[in-house]
Enzyme design. Structure first.
Site, mmCIF file in Angstrom:
data_model
loop_
_atom_site.group_PDB
_atom_site.id
_atom_site.type_symbol
_atom_site.label_atom_id
_atom_site.label_comp_id
_atom_site.label_asym_id
_atom_site.label_seq_id
_atom_site.Cartn_x
_atom_site.Cartn_y
_atom_site.Cartn_z
ATOM 1 N N CYS A 195 41.287 45.208 37.933
ATOM 2 C CA CYS A 195 40.710 44.227 38.858
ATOM 3 C C CYS A 195 40.996 44.605 40.304
ATOM 4 O O CYS A 195 40.186 44.333 41.204
ATOM 5 C CB CYS A 195 41.236 42.832 38.551
ATOM 6 N N HIS A 224 46.063 38.716 38.941
ATOM 7 C CA HIS A 224 44.652 39.104 38.918
ATOM 8 C C HIS A 224 44.116 39.096 40.350
ATOM 9 O O HIS A 224 44.472 38.238 41.165
ATOM 10 C CB HIS A 224 43.858 38.122 38.053
#
Length: 1182
Positions: A50, A256
């Site tokens: 990510c 994330h």
């Protein structure tokens, strides 16, 4: 992970190019989905990338960086075709970045793949799962690009766009010459400014890392003039605008990344509903708040201006997105009352079931609505600046891996602090202006060879999507033609070869049953008379018909026809002049019947005869006696005790009238028939076989070697202490086989189904090998495994068919990983995405062998076990993959209608699923139900049932509105029917012990439901007076906290129906028997308190009441007979009776026909083919 991240590794570069007809490394079953409404492409996450995706999107939405990279042609960077030439300098990373940006701009897919790019980085699959810091990646990537572009016109690309100059000023307090560092000044400003907020820190007191989550504000526009050394330039030279915010969610050890991006070139479609504070929206609210205008508009759209009141409520829900009861009932009352109060406009029918507009009201309504609707249309058109207004300011998007959604500029303020907060900021000079031709033009600046490549790729994607759509909506049906079948031995069997009697037919599942019938008629030119299609299934006994397909207007999807379904084509009545029993109740089961064979002298031999017999599952067990032409005998069934030994238990005489299904007998079950309990005949003592003379003292050996001999099998005398080696040598001699087999053969027990079990070591005795006297062994080629070796069966996939298993001998010290590799080599299967599972006792795939480095002995793998080669990586521990179904029982829900409404026939609003209620036995309840699979849900076992419902609500695109998870009822699904009710929303899924193969169906409700631990949901049906039929079911919630007693249930039902408790009778329905069992209302004596308490519990025998059961209710005020049955029950019982009185055939005929079933039935085997630091090593291009 980044040890050789940006090394120019030419051998690892993907050779996939769209324009050159090359293939992707990973074969994708379905092409990627097209772009969504935003018209922007995300990037797929490879597991832990990510941070890479967020940085790539930022660089992609930096047009100056993107176009500078595009300006470097193949003459400077090289081309993929030359990567294997020894003297060629192919700069892989810039080429892959060019292709990535071209895909993000032009390729019609919802998310791009970074696989080719990360392959050029030298990443492995493990490295792609690790997380790293995006700021460090940004520094490393820029440094690697600078090195890669040495010797090209883009050698100063990074320096030109991102490098500035900082100078330290030294100021003297008095004479201006004393050295003291006071501040740093900016001497040269770059076009783009990158700011890292440094939220990760180290606590030197606690000696641990932590993330700084406090508030840090930053402006959308910043003026750096006060921080610059030179301040005489124009003010605009110092102004920067924010255009990218990389956000980190989580802690210092993991989390994330996603990114907020400003669309500088207006490449995406932005549409966001503005706040309702706008003046223009006040009129829209007035229109929505006036139910009169909306109802008039709905009726004007109907051709006859006539509509049922129930449908009017549904259309209102679709038009404004909220039901009448929630928006208007509190102010205007019920819908019918509102229509009555406006009788000058609406005309209700005499029974108030339909409504229409009066003529004068229709004209007035049409005029009013046209004015309002015209203004509303103009207002809606002006609300979409992202679609039509290309001159508006650039809009912001939240790009979270493959998901792209529009956001408002003020949403950035929410990222000032917290666990989810801004981590890196990217500013651009406000004076940087984009050329007009670049606005909303994704092809601007893209070199010609990449334009051609993307155009070719889009054409290929369209072709693959068309093929995929055709493949996904087509399935294969197996048509069994009735004229090619005959009925005997309880099932249908082909009169010709299987290829001639069964046709494979590919058909579009979106078409209707009528289309399928017409297509089959065109194929069968010889067909005469009615053509009926029925769902059938191949069972061990043969082909059995389950249900007839009816409803030519329904699609095959709506009829729940599955891929590979067996369809029986016949006239619906008989085959070959014999009526065919249908349905699951009379499904034929294959029973192994053991009995003593009679000799010609009338005596008994010492060997049992085992023969398969076929019986309907709803036939009585005593039908076995009729099949053997034995008037009286004792029947035994085989059971296994806690130690694992096989025992035989006599069936009581009163249980002989139970059906095979009630007795728990199914396909493959064994029944022993003994004429009497005389000691001279076969006896069963302590689970071992005895005969009237002495214990059997021989073993039967069959010749299964590829060497012919006069004898096929011999009997070898043995005792429990005889060594297996001696038995094998004796068998070779008596079979007169070659002496060479003594060194290269083994004995393998033969199971009851004829399967060869694992070889027995020569050194074992008969007792150690657990061989039963009188059993059969096969003499097979090949040596038996040594005591330190394991003989294993293995097969590919979880759908194991008899005869498809392969065999292998391995050392017990071998690891599971090495065993897997050996099995893959023997199977000829490529790839490394496989894992092993051990087959459980149900002949199904058990738990995976997760510890791949452990030995087979440590994993408790034994000789004879069957291992399954399953494709795919092992599932993550602690997660469940749950198939989700939407479920709606037939008929109206209990929350929509009362019992009194049902009896009086008053209509009520229908649900989202349309199901016609059948007046009859409620056995049709599940047949009328709609069950639709909406997808699979991956969820943690730590999640609650409430979270599962919430996530499942996002899977469905249904027309109805579910306000909250409290409007959903969850059931486990077994055999396409609801089974166990999951009642506590806050309970964790692991506490339900769902298991790997659990499926969940969710039943939408019309009001909230929060069931307690003692609440039971029952489907109640009121009997219609004067008719042997029932009204549609109504759900009833019964609190069993005070006990599962009949009195408590009667009190609850009486209160629910508003009837005196003494004026009702209730009964539970058993659909498999077509019987109703009245729930007794008389009070038992208190002589045996314990026995009375047990008998009064409806959970136990004979009621076995549970969630979802059907309870019939009879109103004694209008009907006082004792009959609960219906016409359908009579028909069902008559069918069962006719099946029980079917033709009886002789023992020899049954044995011959049953043996024919197994001849040549061999299914062919299925063809199967510690944290790392960031570092760079880039090849030299000087």
């Amino acid at each position: 992970m980044f040890g050789d991240l940006f090394e120019e590794d030419y051998s690892s570069v993907s050779n996939y190019q769209y324009g050159n007809e090359k293939k992707l490394k990973t074969k994708v079953l379905e092409p990627p989905a097209p772009r969504e409404f935003t018209n922007l492409s995300g990037i797929r996450n490879q597991g832990g990338t990510c941070y890479l995706n967020s940085l790539l999107q930022t660089l992609h939405f930096t047009p100056e960086f993107r176009e500078a990279l595009f300006s470097l042609g193949p003459e400077e960077l090289g081309s993929f075709e030359d990567k294997d030439k020894p003297d060629a300098k192919v700069r892989i990373i810039p080429l892959q970045l060019q292709r990535m940006f071209a895909q993000l701009l032009l390729l019609d897919q919802d998310a791009a793949s970074t696989t080719d790019l990360t392959d050029s980085f030298g990443w492995t699959s493990d490295e792609e799962m690790r997380q790293h810091d995006v700021q460090e990646l940004n520094r490393i990537l820029f440094s690697a690009l600078e090195t890669s572009l040495v010797g090209t016109s883009g050698h100063d690309l990074i320096n030109r766009l991102y490098h500035g100059t900082i100078v330290n000023q030294v100021v003297c307090k008095e004479c201006k010459n004393v050295s003291e560092k006071q501040s740093a000044k900016l001497r040269k400003l770059p076009p783009f400014l990158t700011v890292s907020l440094l939220r990760f820190n180290f606590d030197f007191v606690k000696h641990e890392r932590y993330k700084e989550t406090s508030c840090y504000t930053f402006p959308l526009r910043i003026n750096l003039k006060p921080f610059c050394e030179q301040s005489e330039l124009d003010d605009l030279e110092y102004v920067y605008d924010l255009f990218s915010v990389i956000i980190h969610q989580g802690g210092c050890y993991g989390g994330h990344y996603h990114v907020y991006i400003k669309d500088v070139d207006h490449l995406g479609n932005w549409q966001f509903q503005e706040e309702k504070s706008k003046p223009d929206l006040q009129n829209k609210e007035e229109i929505d708040d006036d139910p009169l205008i909306i109802l008039k508009a709905i009726l004007l759209q109907e051709e006859s201006n006539l509509i049922p009141v129930d449908q009017l409520g549904q259309k209102l829900l679709k038009k404004i997105g909220i039901s009448w009861n929630k928006k208007y009932r509190k102010q205007y009352g019920p819908l019918r009352k509102f229509l009555q109060l406006h009788s000058q406009i609406f005309l209700l029918s005499s029974d108030e079931s339909t409504v229409s507009l009066l003529k004068n009201g229709s004209l007035q309504a049409e005029s009013d609505f046209q004015k309002k609707d015209q203004h509303l249309f103009q207002m809606h058109t002006s609300e979409s600046p992202g679609l039509n207004d290309r001159n508006s300011c650039p809009h912001w998007f939240d790009i979270n891996d493959s998901k792209v959604r529009p956001i408002k500029e003020k949403d950035i303020e929410q990222q000032f602090q917290g666990k989810e907060s801004a981590y890196m900021l990217f500013y651009r000079k406000s004076q940087l202006q984009r050329p007009p031709e670049a606005r909303a033009n994704p092809r601007y600046g893209v070199p010609g060879h990449l334009l051609n490549e993307m155009d070719a790729a889009n054409i290929e994607l369209q072709r693959k999507r068309a093929e995929c759509d055709s493949a996904n909506n087509s399935f294969e049906l197996h048509l069994h033609l009735g004229p090619h079948y005959h009925f005997f031995n309880g099932a249908l069997h082909p009169t010709v070869s299987r290829a001639e009697s069964m046709w494979d037919f590919t058909f579009d599942k979106r078409k209707t049953l009528g289309d399928l019938r017409q297509s089959i008629l065109q194929l069968l030119e010889f067909w005469e008379g009615d053509l009926v299609l029925s769902v059938a299934k191949l069972v061990p006994a043969g082909l059995h018909v389950y249900r007839m397909l009816d409803g030519d207007n329904l699609t095959l999807c709506e009829m729940e026809i599955e891929d590979g379904e067996d369809i029986f084509v016949w006239n619906g009545v008989e085959v070959g002049g014999i009526p065919i029993p249908t349905g699951s109740d009379c499904e034929p089961v294959l029973i192994n019947v053991l009995h003593l064979a009679a000799s010609s002298q009338g005596g008994k031999c010492q060997q049992l005869v085992e023969a398969p017999h076929v019986f309907p599952s709803n036939a009585e067990v005593q039908a076995v006696l009729a099949a053997l032409a034995m008037p009286v005998a004792v029947l035994f069934v085989s059971t296994t005790d806690s130690v694992g030994e096989e025992n035989w238990v006599a069936i009581p005489e009163e249980d002989l009238k139970k059906t095979f299904r009630e007795q728990g007998l199914g396909n493959g079950s064994s029944v022993l028939v003994q004429e009497s309990k005389d000691d001279k005949s076969l006896l069963l003592r302590q689970g071992k076989w005895f005969t009237g003379a002495s214990e059997t003292s021989w073993l039967q050996v069959q010749n299964l070697c590829e060497v012919e001999s006069e004898e096929k099998q011999v009997k070898i005398s043995a005792t429990v202490n005889t060594v297996v080696y001696e038995i094998r040598i004796k068998a070779i001699k008596e079979l007169e086989l070659m002496k060479e087999l003594a060194e290269n053969s083994c004995l393998r027990p033969i199971g009851r189904n004829g399967k060869l079990l694992c070889p027995v070591p020569d050194s074992y005795t008969v007792k150690e090998a657990e061989l039963k006297m009188g059993s059969s062994l096969g003499l097979c080629p090949g040596r038996a495994p040594t005591p330190s070796q394991l003989f294993l069966f293995f097969t590919v996939g979880s759908d194991v068919q008899p005869g498809t298993e392969m065999e292998i001998i391995v050392e017990e010290t071998m690891s599971a990983r090495d065993c897997l590799k050996l099995m893959l080599e023997k199977s000829g299967l490529p790839g490394d995405t496989w894992h092993l599972r051990k087959m459980d006792w149900c002949y199904e795939a058990g738990e995976p062998l997760c510890e791949e480095d452990a030995s087979l002995k440590e994993l408790m793998i034994c000789s004879g076990d069957t291992l399954l080669l399953i494709e795919g990586k092992l599932p993550l521990p602690g997660f469940l993959k749950v198939p989700i179904w939407w479920y709606q029982p037939g008929g109206p829900s209990g929350h929509w209608k009362s019992h009194q409404d049902q009896v009086d026939g008053t209509p009520s609003p229908s649900g989202v699923w349309t199901a016609t209620s059948t007046q009859g036995a409620p056995g049709d309840l599940y047949a009328e139900a709609s069950l639709r699979h909406v997808g699979d849900l991956e969820i943690s076992e730590e999640a609650t049932l409430l979270e599962l419902k919430s996530q499942a609500m996002t899977l469905s695109s249904s027309d109805f509105v579910i306000p909250s998870p409290a409007f959903l009822r969850a059931w486990t699904l077994e055999s396409k029917r609801p089974s166990r009710l999951l009642r506590t929303n806050l309970q964790q899924l692991k506490e339900y012990k769902l298991g790997r193969k659990t499926e969940i169906c969710l039943e939408p409700l019309q009001k909230e439901e929060n069931l307690g631990p003692h609440d039971v949901v029952l489907r109640t049906q009121m009997r219609i007076p004067g008719k042997r039929a029932y009204a549609p079911h109504v759900d009833l919630v019964w609190d069993t906290a005070c006990g599962w007693t009949a009195g408590s249930l009667r009190q609850r039902i009486a209160h629910f129906c508003s009837l005196p408790v003494e004026k009702i009778e209730i009964a539970k329905y058993f659909p498999e028997k077509f019987e109703w069992l009245p729930v007794s209302s008389w009070n038992q004596q208190i002589t045996k308190r314990k026995k009375k308490k047990k008998q009064d519990n409806l959970q136990g025998a004979p009621y076995y009441l549970k969630d979802g059961d059907t309870v019939g209710i009879k109103n004694l005020l209008v009907e006082d007979d004792e009959d609960f049955s219906t016409v359908r029950d009579d028909l069902g019982k008559e069918t069962q009776k006719q099946l029980a009185l079917g033709k009886q055939k002789s023992q020899e005929t049954l044995r011959v026909q049953s043996s024919d079933l197994f001849s040549g039935v061999k299914t062919p085997a299925r063809p199967r083919a510690p944290e790392a630091s960031l570092s760079i090593h880039v090849g030299s291009f000087r």
